[in-house]
Design an enzyme around this catalytic site. Sequence first.
Site, PDB file in Angstrom:
ATOM      1  N   HIS A 125     -43.328  -1.696  10.215  1.00 28.89           N
ATOM      2  CA  HIS A 125     -42.573  -2.922  10.060  1.00 28.89           C
ATOM      3  C   HIS A 125     -41.211  -2.920  10.921  1.00 28.89           C
ATOM      4  O   HIS A 125     -40.953  -3.708  11.879  1.00 28.89           O
ATOM      5  CB  HIS A 125     -42.074  -3.094   8.516  1.00 28.89           C
ATOM      6  CG  HIS A 125     -40.946  -4.024   8.436  1.00 28.89           C
ATOM      7  ND1 HIS A 125     -41.019  -5.431   8.683  1.00 28.89           N
ATOM      8  CD2 HIS A 125     -39.938  -3.843   7.877  1.00 28.89           C
ATOM      9  CE1 HIS A 125     -39.873  -5.811   8.534  1.00 28.89           C
ATOM     10  NE2 HIS A 125     -38.980  -5.082   7.896  1.00 28.89           N
ATOM     11  N   HIS A 127     -33.276  -0.329  10.715  1.00 32.42           N
ATOM     12  CA  HIS A 127     -32.744  -1.151   9.894  1.00 32.42           C
ATOM     13  C   HIS A 127     -32.988  -0.977   8.330  1.00 32.42           C
ATOM     14  O   HIS A 127     -32.101  -1.380   7.460  1.00 32.42           O
ATOM     15  CB  HIS A 127     -33.143  -2.604  10.306  1.00 32.42           C
ATOM     16  CG  HIS A 127     -34.557  -3.205   9.706  1.00 32.42           C
ATOM     17  ND1 HIS A 127     -35.514  -2.962  10.517  1.00 32.42           N
ATOM     18  CD2 HIS A 127     -34.609  -3.810   8.701  1.00 32.42           C
ATOM     19  CE1 HIS A 127     -36.545  -3.633   9.975  1.00 32.42           C
ATOM     20  NE2 HIS A 127     -35.795  -4.039   8.788  1.00 32.42           N
ATOM     21  N   ASP A 128     -34.080  -0.305   8.037  1.00 34.13           N
ATOM     22  CA  ASP A 128     -34.249  -0.190   6.262  1.00 34.13           C
ATOM     23  C   ASP A 128     -33.959   1.391   5.823  1.00 34.13           C
ATOM     24  O   ASP A 128     -34.477   1.625   4.989  1.00 34.13           O
ATOM     25  CB  ASP A 128     -35.873  -0.645   6.241  1.00 34.13           C
ATOM     26  CG  ASP A 128     -35.839  -2.246   6.206  1.00 34.13           C
ATOM     27  OD1 ASP A 128     -34.831  -2.685   5.590  1.00 34.13           O
ATOM     28  OD2 ASP A 128     -37.001  -2.812   6.520  1.00 34.13           O
ATOM     29  N   GLU A 174     -31.313   1.190   3.037  1.00 36.58           N
ATOM     30  CA  GLU A 174     -31.616   0.641   2.021  1.00 36.58           C
ATOM     31  C   GLU A 174     -32.867   1.196   1.334  1.00 36.58           C
ATOM     32  O   GLU A 174     -32.927   1.388   0.018  1.00 36.58           O
ATOM     33  CB  GLU A 174     -31.976  -0.889   2.340  1.00 36.58           C
ATOM     34  CG  GLU A 174     -32.198  -1.806   1.158  1.00 36.58           C
ATOM     35  CD  GLU A 174     -32.197  -3.391   1.751  1.00 36.58           C
ATOM     36  OE1 GLU A 174     -31.220  -3.865   2.567  1.00 36.58           O
ATOM     37  OE2 GLU A 174     -33.253  -3.895   1.474  1.00 36.58           O
ATOM     38  N   ASP A 175     -33.725   1.872   2.062  1.00 43.27           N
ATOM     39  CA  ASP A 175     -35.039   2.302   1.415  1.00 43.27           C
ATOM     40  C   ASP A 175     -35.246   3.810   1.518  1.00 43.27           C
ATOM     41  O   ASP A 175     -36.263   4.234   0.886  1.00 43.27           O
ATOM     42  CB  ASP A 175     -36.153   1.537   2.268  1.00 43.27           C
ATOM     43  CG  ASP A 175     -36.108   0.191   1.750  1.00 43.27           C
ATOM     44  OD1 ASP A 175     -35.646  -0.446   0.956  1.00 43.27           O
ATOM     45  OD2 ASP A 175     -36.764  -0.608   2.792  1.00 43.27           O
ATOM     46  N   ASP A 216     -36.143  -9.738  11.491  1.00 45.29           N
ATOM     47  CA  ASP A 216     -36.730  -9.136  10.438  1.00 45.29           C
ATOM     48  C   ASP A 216     -37.453 -10.021   9.526  1.00 45.29           C
ATOM     49  O   ASP A 216     -38.646  -9.987   8.982  1.00 45.29           O
ATOM     50  CB  ASP A 216     -35.549  -8.489   9.387  1.00 45.29           C
ATOM     51  CG  ASP A 216     -35.820  -7.618   8.371  1.00 45.29           C
ATOM     52  OD1 ASP A 216     -37.079  -7.151   8.201  1.00 45.29           O
ATOM     53  OD2 ASP A 216     -34.919  -7.524   7.297  1.00 45.29           O
TER      54      ASP A 216
HETATM   55  P1  NDP Z   1     -39.268  -8.157  -2.816  1.00 45.80           P
HETATM   56  O1  NDP Z   1     -37.709  -8.407  -2.151  1.00 45.80           O
HETATM   57  O2  NDP Z   1     -39.356  -7.332  -3.816  1.00 45.80           O
HETATM   58  O3  NDP Z   1     -40.216  -8.265  -1.578  1.00 45.80           O
HETATM   59  C1  NDP Z   1     -40.038  -8.633  -0.289  1.00 45.80           C
HETATM   60  C2  NDP Z   1     -39.655  -7.673   0.585  1.00 45.80           C
HETATM   61  O4  NDP Z   1     -40.637  -6.529   0.707  1.00 45.80           O
HETATM   62  C3  NDP Z   1     -39.550  -8.151   2.032  1.00 45.80           C
HETATM   63  O5  NDP Z   1     -38.488  -8.662   2.388  1.00 45.80           O
HETATM   64  C4  NDP Z   1     -39.861  -6.876   2.638  1.00 45.80           C
HETATM   65  O6  NDP Z   1     -38.630  -6.493   3.056  1.00 45.80           O
HETATM   66  C5  NDP Z   1     -40.785  -6.023   1.854  1.00 45.80           C
HETATM   67  N1  NDP Z   1     -42.172  -6.057   2.149  1.00 45.80           N
HETATM   68  C6  NDP Z   1     -42.977  -4.891   2.037  1.00 45.80           C
HETATM   69  N2  NDP Z   1     -44.229  -5.215   2.174  1.00 45.80           N
HETATM   70  C7  NDP Z   1     -44.249  -6.654   2.642  1.00 45.80           C
HETATM   71  C8  NDP Z   1     -45.314  -7.429   2.949  1.00 45.80           C
HETATM   72  N3  NDP Z   1     -46.482  -6.853   2.971  1.00 45.80           N
HETATM   73  N4  NDP Z   1     -45.144  -8.905   3.050  1.00 45.80           N
HETATM   74  C9  NDP Z   1     -43.934  -9.104   2.770  1.00 45.80           C
HETATM   75  N5  NDP Z   1     -42.475  -8.294   2.719  1.00 45.80           N
HETATM   76  C10 NDP Z   1     -43.041  -7.149   2.423  1.00 45.80           C
HETATM   77  O7  NDP Z   1     -39.589  -9.761  -3.347  1.00 45.80           O
HETATM   78  P2  NDP Z   1     -38.762 -10.971  -3.355  1.00 45.80           P
HETATM   79  O8  NDP Z   1     -38.348 -11.556  -1.954  1.00 45.80           O
HETATM   80  O9  NDP Z   1     -39.654 -12.099  -3.960  1.00 45.80           O
HETATM   81  O10 NDP Z   1     -37.624 -10.655  -4.384  1.00 45.80           O
HETATM   82  C11 NDP Z   1     -37.840 -10.408  -5.645  1.00 45.80           C
HETATM   83  C12 NDP Z   1     -37.403 -11.669  -6.375  1.00 45.80           C
HETATM   84  O11 NDP Z   1     -38.536 -12.344  -6.705  1.00 45.80           O
HETATM   85  C13 NDP Z   1     -36.342 -11.513  -7.497  1.00 45.80           C
HETATM   86  O12 NDP Z   1     -35.370 -12.108  -7.255  1.00 45.80           O
HETATM   87  C14 NDP Z   1     -37.278 -12.292  -8.739  1.00 45.80           C
HETATM   88  O13 NDP Z   1     -36.358 -13.046  -9.344  1.00 45.80           O
HETATM   89  C15 NDP Z   1     -38.308 -12.946  -8.218  1.00 45.80           C
HETATM   90  N6  NDP Z   1     -39.698 -12.915  -8.724  1.00 45.80           N
HETATM   91  C16 NDP Z   1     -40.229 -14.136  -8.699  1.00 45.80           C
HETATM   92  C17 NDP Z   1     -41.679 -14.133  -9.020  1.00 45.80           C
HETATM   93  C18 NDP Z   1     -42.385 -15.564  -8.931  1.00 45.80           C
HETATM   94  O14 NDP Z   1     -43.701 -15.500  -9.183  1.00 45.80           O
HETATM   95  N7  NDP Z   1     -41.958 -16.528  -8.223  1.00 45.80           N
HETATM   96  C19 NDP Z   1     -42.025 -13.147  -9.796  1.00 45.80           C
HETATM   97  C20 NDP Z   1     -41.171 -12.002  -9.987  1.00 45.80           C
HETATM   98  C21 NDP Z   1     -39.981 -11.941  -9.212  1.00 45.80           C
HETATM   99  P3  NDP Z   1     -38.345  -5.376   4.201  1.00 45.80           P
HETATM  100  O15 NDP Z   1     -38.040  -5.950   5.257  1.00 45.80           O
HETATM  101  O16 NDP Z   1     -36.997  -4.844   3.279  1.00 45.80           O
HETATM  102  O17 NDP Z   1     -39.261  -4.063   3.839  1.00 45.80           O
HETATM  103 ZN    ZN Z   2     -37.085  -5.224   7.143  1.00 48.08          ZN
END
Ligand code: NDP
Ligand code: ZN
Length: 188
Positions: free
Chosen positions: A34, A60-61, A64-65, A121
């Site tokens: 990524h 960048h991550d 955070e991670d 991103d």
């Molecule tokens: P996450 O933030 O948990 O996951 C998205 C992040 O995961 C991306 O921004 C990316 O961040 C990273 N990532 C890693 N692998 C992938 C991939 N294959 N594809 C895309 N992103 C990936 O999820 P949400 O953005 O949904 O945030 C959680 C929110 O979702 C909560 O606020 C909660 O309220 C809500 N929620 C909603 C549900 C629903 O069904 N509508 C159910 C459960 C929760 P990076 O660039 O940092 O790696």
């Molecule tokens: Zn990222």
Amino acid sequence: MTTPLPLLRALRFAADQHRFQKRKDASGSPYINHPIAVATLLAETGGITEDVLLLAAVLHDTVEDTETTLDDLAAMFGEDVASLVAEVTDDKSLPKDERKELQVQHARAASPRAKQLKIADKVCNLRDVTYHPPVGWSLRRRREYFDWAERVVAGCRGVNPALDAAFDEALAAGRAALERTSWFRAGP
Ligand code: NDP
Ligand code: ZN
């Protein structure tokens, strides 16, 4: 970029820090794919050649991670890289919903470099949600992710038109794929 050495050092460092992490897609891709995709998009599509932005993209991550601190980044890659990574790092002590809302609110005041990095991103994550979605994400959750990314990017536009266009394309492709899938599931 004067020499590729800083970029190679950043890649090596990020790969090491993320070494046990996987993306959320079904095949569990290595996490480092990524940050590499984000830096590549900035260079290839955004025409970015400057070290600070490309190094921050690769890193960048990490704060955070992983266990990496901003002081670590400042010592290894300089203050400018560290403060750019700080701009795109969420405060993990806050609840997830609040962090996501703060990203929307803070976007407009971000530096031009941070705006480009945030767009790159989001483009990479939209493509992932479209073509390699996180396991278990419903169509509704994917739609909500697209809507949120659109709100964040609204505050980041106007610095790099090629990146703005890449975002619009990724969003349109993602929404079209969702429409097709929901039509297919519901039947004609
Ligand atoms: P996450 O933030 O948990 O996951 C998205 C992040 O995961 C991306 O921004 C990316 O961040 C990273 N990532 C890693 N692998 C992938 C991939 N294959 N594809 C895309 N992103 C990936 O999820 P949400 O953005 O949904 O945030 C959680 C929110 O979702 C909560 O606020 C909660 O309220 C809500 N929620 C909603 C549900 C629903 O069904 N509508 C159910 C459960 C929760 P990076 O660039 O940092 O790696
Ligand atoms: Zn990222």
